[in-house]
Design an enzyme around this catalytic site. Structure first.
Site, PDB file in Angstrom:
ATOM      1  N   GLY A 129       2.770  -7.839  -7.204  1.00 17.07           N
ATOM      2  CA  GLY A 129       3.482  -8.268  -6.914  1.00 17.07           C
ATOM      3  C   GLY A 129       2.937  -9.898  -7.043  1.00 17.07           C
ATOM      4  O   GLY A 129       2.261  -9.864  -6.460  1.00 17.07           O
ATOM      5  N   ASN A 177       3.971   0.445   7.725  1.00 14.81           N
ATOM      6  CA  ASN A 177       4.776  -0.513   6.177  1.00 14.81           C
ATOM      7  C   ASN A 177       5.043   0.550   5.784  1.00 14.81           C
ATOM      8  O   ASN A 177       4.488   1.624   5.435  1.00 14.81           O
ATOM      9  CB  ASN A 177       3.607  -1.200   5.495  1.00 14.81           C
ATOM     10  CG  ASN A 177       4.284  -1.349   4.358  1.00 14.81           C
ATOM     11  OD1 ASN A 177       5.244  -1.487   4.998  1.00 14.81           O
ATOM     12  ND2 ASN A 177       3.083  -2.630   3.878  1.00 14.81           N
ATOM     13  N   GLU A 206      -2.463  -8.931   5.724  1.00 19.31           N
ATOM     14  CA  GLU A 206      -1.271  -8.480   6.135  1.00 19.31           C
ATOM     15  C   GLU A 206      -0.353  -7.925   7.736  1.00 19.31           C
ATOM     16  O   GLU A 206       0.218  -8.212   8.393  1.00 19.31           O
ATOM     17  CB  GLU A 206       0.427  -8.874   4.867  1.00 19.31           C
ATOM     18  CG  GLU A 206       0.717  -9.231   4.457  1.00 19.31           C
ATOM     19  CD  GLU A 206       1.120  -9.055   3.180  1.00 19.31           C
ATOM     20  OE1 GLU A 206       2.581  -9.252   2.973  1.00 19.31           O
ATOM     21  OE2 GLU A 206       0.329  -8.027   1.730  1.00 19.31           O
ATOM     22  N   ARG A 232       6.369  -6.763 -13.668  1.00 19.37           N
ATOM     23  CA  ARG A 232       8.076  -7.472 -13.460  1.00 19.37           C
ATOM     24  C   ARG A 232       8.683  -9.255 -14.210  1.00 19.37           C
ATOM     25  O   ARG A 232       7.203  -9.595 -14.376  1.00 19.37           O
ATOM     26  CB  ARG A 232       8.175  -7.785 -11.951  1.00 19.37           C
ATOM     27  CG  ARG A 232       8.854  -6.837 -10.804  1.00 19.37           C
ATOM     28  CD  ARG A 232       9.050  -7.166  -9.592  1.00 19.37           C
ATOM     29  NE  ARG A 232       8.142  -6.586  -8.333  1.00 19.37           N
ATOM     30  CZ  ARG A 232       7.505  -6.564  -7.646  1.00 19.37           C
ATOM     31  NH1 ARG A 232       8.026  -7.985  -7.146  1.00 19.37           N
ATOM     32  NH2 ARG A 232       7.493  -5.653  -6.599  1.00 19.37           N
ATOM     33  N   HIS A 269       7.342 -12.186   0.388  1.00 13.29           N
ATOM     34  CA  HIS A 269       5.803 -11.991   0.725  1.00 13.29           C
ATOM     35  C   HIS A 269       5.224 -12.936   2.051  1.00 13.29           C
ATOM     36  O   HIS A 269       4.274 -13.449   1.946  1.00 13.29           O
ATOM     37  CB  HIS A 269       4.718 -12.297  -0.355  1.00 13.29           C
ATOM     38  CG  HIS A 269       4.858 -11.791  -1.741  1.00 13.29           C
ATOM     39  ND1 HIS A 269       5.109 -12.231  -2.987  1.00 13.29           N
ATOM     40  CD2 HIS A 269       4.353 -10.210  -1.312  1.00 13.29           C
ATOM     41  CE1 HIS A 269       4.372 -11.034  -3.910  1.00 13.29           C
ATOM     42  NE2 HIS A 269       4.036  -9.464  -2.582  1.00 13.29           N
ATOM     43  N   ARG A 289       6.592  -3.456   9.034  1.00 12.57           N
ATOM     44  CA  ARG A 289       6.437  -4.613   8.105  1.00 12.57           C
ATOM     45  C   ARG A 289       8.293  -4.204   8.047  1.00 12.57           C
ATOM     46  O   ARG A 289       8.470  -3.121   7.687  1.00 12.57           O
ATOM     47  CB  ARG A 289       6.097  -4.448   6.838  1.00 12.57           C
ATOM     48  CG  ARG A 289       6.259  -5.410   6.000  1.00 12.57           C
ATOM     49  CD  ARG A 289       5.600  -4.623   4.637  1.00 12.57           C
ATOM     50  NE  ARG A 289       6.034  -6.374   3.936  1.00 12.57           N
ATOM     51  CZ  ARG A 289       6.498  -5.488   2.497  1.00 12.57           C
ATOM     52  NH1 ARG A 289       5.990  -4.431   1.859  1.00 12.57           N
ATOM     53  NH2 ARG A 289       7.039  -6.277   1.717  1.00 12.57           N
TER      54      ARG A 289
HETATM   55  P1  AMP Z   1      -1.901  -6.293  -4.465  1.00 12.34           P
HETATM   56  O1  AMP Z   1      -0.879  -6.103  -5.226  1.00 12.34           O
HETATM   57  O2  AMP Z   1      -2.389  -7.327  -3.741  1.00 12.34           O
HETATM   58  O3  AMP Z   1      -2.699  -4.830  -4.261  1.00 12.34           O
HETATM   59  O4  AMP Z   1      -2.821  -6.722  -5.732  1.00 12.34           O
HETATM   60  C1  AMP Z   1      -2.873  -5.970  -6.643  1.00 12.34           C
HETATM   61  C2  AMP Z   1      -3.313  -5.837  -8.387  1.00 12.34           C
HETATM   62  O5  AMP Z   1      -4.864  -7.008  -8.062  1.00 12.34           O
HETATM   63  C3  AMP Z   1      -3.989  -5.259  -9.590  1.00 12.34           C
HETATM   64  O6  AMP Z   1      -3.074  -4.183  -9.973  1.00 12.34           O
HETATM   65  C4  AMP Z   1      -5.489  -6.513 -10.334  1.00 12.34           C
HETATM   66  O7  AMP Z   1      -4.248  -6.497 -11.662  1.00 12.34           O
HETATM   67  C5  AMP Z   1      -5.674  -6.265  -9.547  1.00 12.34           C
HETATM   68  N1  AMP Z   1      -7.673  -6.806  -8.941  1.00 12.34           N
HETATM   69  C6  AMP Z   1      -7.797  -5.865  -8.503  1.00 12.34           C
HETATM   70  N2  AMP Z   1      -9.489  -6.504  -8.177  1.00 12.34           N
HETATM   71  C7  AMP Z   1      -9.644  -6.999  -9.687  1.00 12.34           C
HETATM   72  C8  AMP Z   1     -10.396  -7.270 -10.411  1.00 12.34           C
HETATM   73  N3  AMP Z   1     -11.946  -7.213  -9.271  1.00 12.34           N
HETATM   74  N4  AMP Z   1     -10.623  -8.083 -10.957  1.00 12.34           N
HETATM   75  C9  AMP Z   1      -9.774  -8.453 -11.122  1.00 12.34           C
HETATM   76  N5  AMP Z   1      -8.191  -8.763 -10.810  1.00 12.34           N
HETATM   77  C10 AMP Z   1      -8.017  -7.231  -9.786  1.00 12.34           C
END
Ligand code: AMP
Length: 396
Positions: A211, A7, A383, A240, A179, A90
């Protein structure tokens, strides 16, 4: 077969080496600060992470370092490069040209390049990764897996904007959605996990990460999704803004004395729950803030959850019903509070939350009660594994 999943971003590159038969991750890591100074993180399964600072003037050196780490005598996951059967890349934007993943060849690369205007930051970076791998592993087959492809089944009424039609014809201005690899993977996993027939199902996937996007998947095909021409549309996200009144652009430009690029920077990087709370884009910080009495953190969580619920309602209408709702990605998988708030709006659908099950983490999990009319699940997205599976299917 071992598949190297890449990626590639403009200054970073994430990778995983996956055994496609066992679906085990043999090694993974990332290269950061490519073209600046350079840092490689490498982790063989079962061992600690190794971090090496080393110059990476271009992506070619970065990928060379990854290949060297993978075949290293002591901590390498494989003996030699001949054990890499294929590379899966990706790719962000396949426009209307790619309705599924595709084997990478010269013609395919030209087609991707023709989509570059639609993703001027991401697509060229993806292609740099492709070219670097081609130079270093000329005989290894490669596949491109697009973020947009899964959404290409949307009907016209879902993808056309209320804009002059010639903008669609001349410039490709329409909803594409992103996504897609995650929405595809999670909708399939949800059907499998619940023992449903995918071909005869109505599933809403809420991919809630930094996102965030939602999609309506009817009989295994995407019929609508919340992101648009770009990933700025739809839900309120980490930084965003999601859907807003487009006239706000002109108003803010005048009030704040910003040009278009300045306004776009605000909408992409300073908005969302970060903008509302003024504290953070991370939901852990927002929950802590709320628990300490910060009202704007509570506002941010409430706006986010309400938006997710509104899109779910819209997609129930788009599919004339729903069998299952799946939460995935960082917030969807890890934030029980957000799931509880979202589901609190869906009583009219006969959704009943199992509060105990909602506390669990880490694996496929049903969080609705047995008598809930709609099944609600948490399904971790993967992914890289989806890219690995598509790659194997096309090179075998
Ligand atoms: P992603 O873009 O899928 O990697 O998601 C990242 C986001 O998931 C982070 O910026 C957090 O806002 C949220 N996140 C990760 N771990 C937790 C948790 N234990 N509790 C609440 N939000 C979380």
């Amino acid at each position: 077969m071992n598949v190297l999943v890449i990626n590639c971003g403009s200054s970073s590159l994430k990778y995983q080496l996956i055994n496609s038969e066992s679906e085990e991750v043999l090694a993974k890591g990332l290269c950061e600060r490519i073209g600046i100074d350079g840092r490689l993180t490498y982790q063989k399964a079962g061992l600690d992470k190794e971090v090496t600072d080393a110059p990476m003037p271009t992506h070619k050196e970065a990928i060379k370092m990854v290949l060297d780490a993978l075949t290293n005598d002591k901590t390498g996951a494989i003996g030699s490069l001949s054990e890499v059967g294929a590379v899966g890349h990706r790719m962000v934007h396949g426009g209307e040209k790619f309705t599924s993943s595709a084997v990478i060849n010269d013609e395919m690369i030209k087609a991707v390049e023709s989509c570059n205007p639609l993703a001027p930051l991401h697509n060229p970076a993806n292609l740099i990764g492709v070219n670097a791998c081609k130079e270093l592993m000329p005989d290894v087959p490669m596949v491109g897996v697009f973020d947009t492809a899964f959404h290409q089944t949307m009907p016209k009424e879902a993808y056309l904007y209320g804009l002059p039609y010639e903008y669609y014809e001349k410039y490709g201005v329409r909803r594409y959605g992103f996504h897609g690899t995650s929405h595809s993977f999670v909708s399939k996993e949800t059907a499998k996990f619940l023992g449903m027939d995918l071909e005869n199902s109505k599933i809403i996937v809420a991919h809630l990460g930094n996102g965030a996007s939602i999609s309506a998947v009817k009989n295994g095909k995407c019929v609508d999704t919340s992101m648009g021409l770009t990933p700025l549309a739809g839900l309120v996200m980490g930084t965003r803004c999601g859907d807003i009144d487009p006239a706000i652009l002109e108003y803010i430009a005048q009030k704040e004395n910003l040009d278009l690029a300045g306004v776009m920077n605000v909408l992409n990087k300073k908005s969302g729950v970060q903008g509302i709370s003024g504290v953070s884009s991370d939901f852990r910080d927002l929950e802590n803030g709320m628990n300490e009495g910060n009202e704007r953190c509570a506002d941010a969580l409430n706006v986010f959850s309400y938006n997710v619920a509104k899109f779910i309602g819209a997609y129930v209408a788009a599919m004339n019903g729903v069998d299952a709702i799946a939460f995935t990605a960082g917030i969807g998988e890890n934030a029980p509070l957000v799931r509880e708030k979202v589901l609190g709006y869906l009583g009219y659908l006969g959704v009943v939350l199992d509060a105990e099950a909602n506390k669990k983490r880490g694996e496929n999990n049903v969080i609705s009660t047995p008598d809930s009319k709609v099944k609600v699940v948490v399904v971790p997205t993967n992914e890289e594994l989806a890219i690995c599976r598509d790659t194997v299917a096309l090179v075998k």
